[in-house]
Every structure is written in structure tokens, then in C-alpha cells.
Scaffold this active site. Structure first.
Site, PDB file in Angstrom:
ATOM      1  N   ARG A   1       0.851  -1.182   0.000  1.00  0.00           N
ATOM      2  CA  ARG A   1       0.000   0.000   0.000  1.00  0.00           C
ATOM      3  C   ARG A   1       0.891   1.237   0.000  1.00  0.00           C
ATOM      4  NH1 ARG A   1      -5.286  -1.099   0.680  1.00  0.00           N
ATOM      5  NH2 ARG A   1      -5.906  -3.089   1.584  1.00  0.00           N
TER       6      ARG A   1
ATOM      7  N   THR B   1       4.315   6.888   1.222  1.00  0.00           N
ATOM      8  CA  THR B   1       4.264   8.351   1.325  1.00  0.00           C
ATOM      9  C   THR B   1       3.468   8.955   0.168  1.00  0.00           C
ATOM     10  OG1 THR B   1       6.363   8.515   0.130  1.00  0.00           O
ATOM     11  CG2 THR B   1       6.478   8.450   2.526  1.00  0.00           C
TER      12      THR B   1
ATOM     13  N   ASP C   1      12.531   6.309   2.681  1.00  0.00           N
ATOM     14  CA  ASP C   1      12.536   5.226   1.692  1.00  0.00           C
ATOM     15  C   ASP C   1      13.961   5.115   1.167  1.00  0.00           C
ATOM     16  OD1 ASP C   1      11.655   3.188   0.156  1.00  0.00           O
ATOM     17  OD2 ASP C   1      10.337   4.376  -1.134  1.00  0.00           O
TER      18      ASP C   1
END
Length: 506
Positions: A209, A212, A270
């Protein structure tokens, strides 16, 4: 003094998002006897099961009584006993891998044994969110050497389940396509999967999902069909239809990754090493043997320069090669959003317009998806290099891709009442006449998230102009959709400070 086993389990309806949390009343005898303080780690045992949890001490009898043990939704599900069942609470032992984590925080290099131990403890929920955050930060940027990234990927594969499709493809490739993310509206996977599976290739596409972004592939597919598919159901769907578009979390593929993502999301982290381990662990766990990887490059993309893209490419190739995954990396244009919609419902609309070959379908989304699908099709040993794009185009234009998508939707479980587009709207207009020179991916993504996406599927941003388009002063650049007035207000305020568009002279 109340015996520890006399505490009755109470389900406290609080979503703590991938963290086990226990609630004890301040007047509970266990709290006084053990000297527990808030944020202590406790071991909860009941009916032969045991979980580690972070303790919250409460003063409100409505939340938990002095003779009760409250459990968050995650903890209650993991312990898997009925409400009212007796439970035993004691101080938890530190995770065995904690010394390795401390060494990483100090900047040391970890070996295979260290990283496997850390990920094993992560998957077994032995780390608190604070400890998880420490690991995520300590491995941010390029603080992981390439061998550490390899060990991290191996560990994330080992703690989860794996799918094996070789009996179904008789030794042929099991293919997949993935993008590192960061480009709003880039829903090419929902076009690539029906195209390549209509060609006859096996493509078990599992996606995370949104971390950010305003939507991930799983968030957008959920507008059309179920995506939370148990392991065995996912296996049967792929056998019947050649593919799927599912969320990897419920299938138990690389479960530690989903726990780490729960910390990366609020930190907006990330990092390259974690990205490589996250993507490749899930692809290998899903049984893929061949992967096309999309790395978009642009001034407001995750990767800002060609040099950075090449560095990331080499890291992906090193880890994939060591794990016998055939990888084909495509470096693409990430200078602006792909398609028109940003947000689950809007992105699903764009995907279906392309599949239906509608004249108003976004051409940039269509062309990029065909390029990627063509590269995937060229993994087929019977397809000559360079023929993939033509085959992909023929599958799309003939309607076979649309029929395949409808079959995938039905197999996964069609949404009988799909979410609708947010009815509250606000148009952001050009401040002057000219040409759209640039669009800020980060700013548009933030506006869409403030509007409610992806938690509110119908929220988001509908782009009315792209880079290169001529606009008149006061003409709408994009339309914000929201379901709730507060969300619309937040998004409107953000776009008022910075529209995300640069309009210059023609």
C-alpha cells in the site's frame, strides 16, 4: 495481591498499526508488584500463546479495569484468545538481536547472522516502534553496504512464506514489473499485468500500500476488487487467471517488510538499501524469476539524477544477481505525474479508460505501460527482442487486455459498491497566461494526501493540464476532490501556498 493469571483479556478497539500494545490500569496489582512503567515491554501469555507488547498505563476505568489486561487490535489478533480469557503478564526479555541493532546504530557493518537475527525479531513483533525507528534511521541513505543489503533481502524472504510456480509454467519465466514509486498517478502495473497475462505469461503481482504517496497499486486496485487475499486463495487465482493484483500483506510474503513500512511511512523514509530489500524480497517470495524495474528520474522524483539512478540500478542488479532473479532495469522520465488522476478512484478511472481504448484516455500512461509490458513480454523465449511493444499494443487494442482485467477483478472479488469520487471540489487556476513549464510531484502528492487520499479512496487531484500545455490566466490547472470539508480545506490551503505548477512565457 492479584495473581498474574487472574487478569482478564479485554479487547481495546485501538488500531496501533503493526505494534502490539498492552493496557494496564495504574491501580492494577501487577503494575505495582512488577514496577511497570509506561512504554515498558511486557510478555503476555495465554492459552499456550505468547506475544511481546509495549505497555501503556491508563487511569480511566472505561478503557480497562484494574483486574483486566487491555490489548490493542494488533495484539488481540496476534494473541488469538477470546475476550475474558485469563492472561499472564511478566517483564519481557530484550530481543536477542538488540546488541546487533546497537552496533548498527554506532555505524558498524553487520554480517548475515546479525541481519537475519534482527529481521527474525522484527517479524515476531519483538521490537517496539521506537526500536524499529532506530533500525530504519540507522540503515537510511547508503549506510548499508551492498552485502548488508543482500543479507537484509535474504532475511526478509526467509521469515515469510514463498510461492512456487514452476510446476505451473514448466520451467518458463514467472514475470513481474515494479516501480520504485514517487511519481503520482503512475499506475502502469494495472495495465502491464492484464496485458502480459493475456499473452499467456504468469505474473503474480503483489504490491504494498502507499507509503508516502496518495495511492499504491493495491490501494487503486481495491477500488475495483478485493486485494487482501489469503495465501491459498492468491495461489488459486494465479493458477486460474495467470496473474493477480493483490496486497502482499495478507499473503504473508515478506511480513517483516510491512512492519518496517509502518515506521517508514510516518518518517517519510525510503532509503536505497531498504527499498532494494523491500522490493526484491517480495518479488522473490511471490515466486518471480524475471522482473522489469522502473526507476523514474526527475527533479521532484525519488531519484533526482541519472548518476543516482545508475548507482541504485547497480545495487538492484547486484542483489538480484546474487539471488538468481533476472532483472531488467528501465530508467524513465519522472519529471511530472503520469496520467491525470492522483488518488485511488481517479487512478482507477485512468486505468480503465486506457483498457477500454477510450479517446480521452491519458496517452502518457498508455505509452509508458506499453513500453514496460513490451519489455516483460520479451522475457518470453519465443518472442524476438524488439517485438514486445507491438505485441503489447495489439493485446491492448484488440480488447484482450480489458477482458483479462475483468477476469482478474472477478477472480479476486469485484467490488459491488465501488467508492465514488469526492463531491467536494476546488479548482486551482493559473496565475498568468503562458505554458506549463514544470509540475512538482511532491507538492501534488501532498495536496492529494491532504485531500484524504488514499484513506479516502475518492479523494485526490484531477490534473487538467500537463507540462507543455498552453494556459490562460485564471484557467484551471487541476481540480481537488475531497469527501470532507476539513480535508478540502487542508488541501486548498496547501495549494494556495504553492500550486505545484510553474507557468512561464510561451
Amino acid at each position: 495481591m492479584t495473581k498474574l493469571q487472574d487478569l482478564r483479556v479485554r479487547r481495546v478497539g485501538i488500531d496501533t498499526w503493526r505494534e502490539n500494545v498492552a493496557y494496564l490500569h495504574r491501580n492494577c496489582a501487577v503494575v505495582r508488584a512488577a514496577g511497570f512503567q509506561a512504554l515498558s515491554k511486557v510478555l503476555v501469555k495465554a492459552n499456550g500463546a505468547a506475544i511481546n507488547a509495549v505497555l501503556n498505563v491508563v487511569d480511566d476505568d472505561c478503557i480497562v479495569q484494574p483486574d483486566e489486561l487491555g490489548l490493542s487490535e494488533d495484539a488481540f489478533a496476534r494473541l488469538n484468545v477470546d475476550a475474558g480469557h485469563p492472561a499472564h503478564v511478566s517483564p519481557a526479555e530484550p530481543p536477542p538481536s538488540l546488541p546487533a541493532l546497537r552496533r548498527k546504530i554506532a555505524g558498524e557493518r553487520l554480517d548475515r547472522k546479525d541481519l537475519h537475527a534482527i529481521i527474525r525479531d522484527v517479524a515476531q513483533a519483538r521490537y517496539s516502534k521506537i526500536e524499529l525507528a532506530a533500525f530504519v534511521v540507522a540503515t537510511n541513505g547508503y549506510d548499508l553496504e551492498r552485502d548488508e543489503v543482500l543479507y537484509l533481502t535474504e532475511a526478509m524472504i526467509d521469515v515469510g512464506r514463498r510461492l512456487d510456480w514452476q510446476h505451473a509454467v514448466r520451467g518458463g519465466p514467472v514475470v513481474d514489473k515494479h516501480c520504485i514509486g514517487g511519481i503520482p498517478g503512475n499506475r502502469t502495473s494495472m495495465l502491464v499485468v492484464p496485458i502480459v497475462t493475456a499473452h499467456g505469461m504468469l505474473c503474480p503481482k503483489t504490491s504494498s500500500r502507499a507509503i508516502t504517496s496518495p495511492a499504491g497499486t493495491a490501494d487503486t486496485m481495491e477500488v475495483l476488487a478485493e486485494v487482501e487475499l489469503p495465501f491459498e486463495r492468491l495461489r488459486h487465482i494465479v493458477r486460474d487467471t495467470n496473474g493477480c493484483l493483490a496486497w502482499g500483506g495478507t499473503a504473508g510474503l515478506s511480513p517483516a517488510d510491512d512492519i518496517l513500512i509502518s515506521v517508514e511511512r510516518p518518517l517519510a523514509i525510503d532509503s536505497p538499501g531498504q527499498m532494494v530489500a523491500s522490493i526484491l524480497s517480495k518479488k522473490i517470495a511471490a515466486g518471480s524469476t524475471h522482473l522489469v524495474l522502473d526507476i523514474p528520474v526527475g527533479p521532484t522524483a525519488k531519484v533526482r539524477s541519472i548518476d543516482a539512478a545508475q548507482r541504485l540500478r547497480k545495487l538492484f542488479e547486484y542483489v538480484a544477481g546474487a539471488l538468481n532473479l533476472h532483472l531488467d532495469v528501465m530508467i524513465t522520465d519522472g519529471s511530472q505525474p503520469i496520467g491525470r488522476g492522483i488518488g485511488p478512484v481517479l487512478e482507477a478511472r485512468d486505468v480503465m479508460q486506457v483498457l477500454r481504448n477510450e479517446p480521452e484516455a491519458p496517452m502518457d500512461l498508455r505509452e509508458k505501460a506499453l513500453r514496460l509490458a513490451g519489455r516483460v513480454i520479451e522475457f518470453d523465449p519465443d518472442v524476438r527482442g524488439g517485438d514486445g511493444w507491438r505485441i503489447a499494443r495489439d493485446i491492448l487494442e484488440s480488447g484482450r487486455a480489458l477482458a483479462q482485467m475483468e477476469a482478474l477483478i472477478d477472480a479476486q472479488g469485484r467490488r459491488t459498491s465501488p467508492p465514488t469520487l469526492g463531491e467536494l471540489t476546488h479548482e486551482v487556476c493559473a496565475p498568468q497566461a503562458g505554458v506549463v513549464r514544470a509540475i512538482d510531484n511532491l507538492q501534488l502528492a501532498q495536496v492529494a494526501r491532504l485531500a484524504g487520499a488514499p484513506q479516502v479512496p475518492g479523494a485526490g487531484v484531477d490534473l487538467l493540464c500537463k507540462v507543455g500545455d498552453a494556459v490562460q490566466a485564471g484557467a484551471p490547472l487541476y481540480r481537488i476532490h475531497a469527501q470532507y470539508p476539513a480535508d478540502l480545506g487542508f488541501a486548498r490551503d496547501r495549494s494556495g501556498r504553492d500550486s505545484g505548477y510553474t507557468v512561464g512565457a510561451a
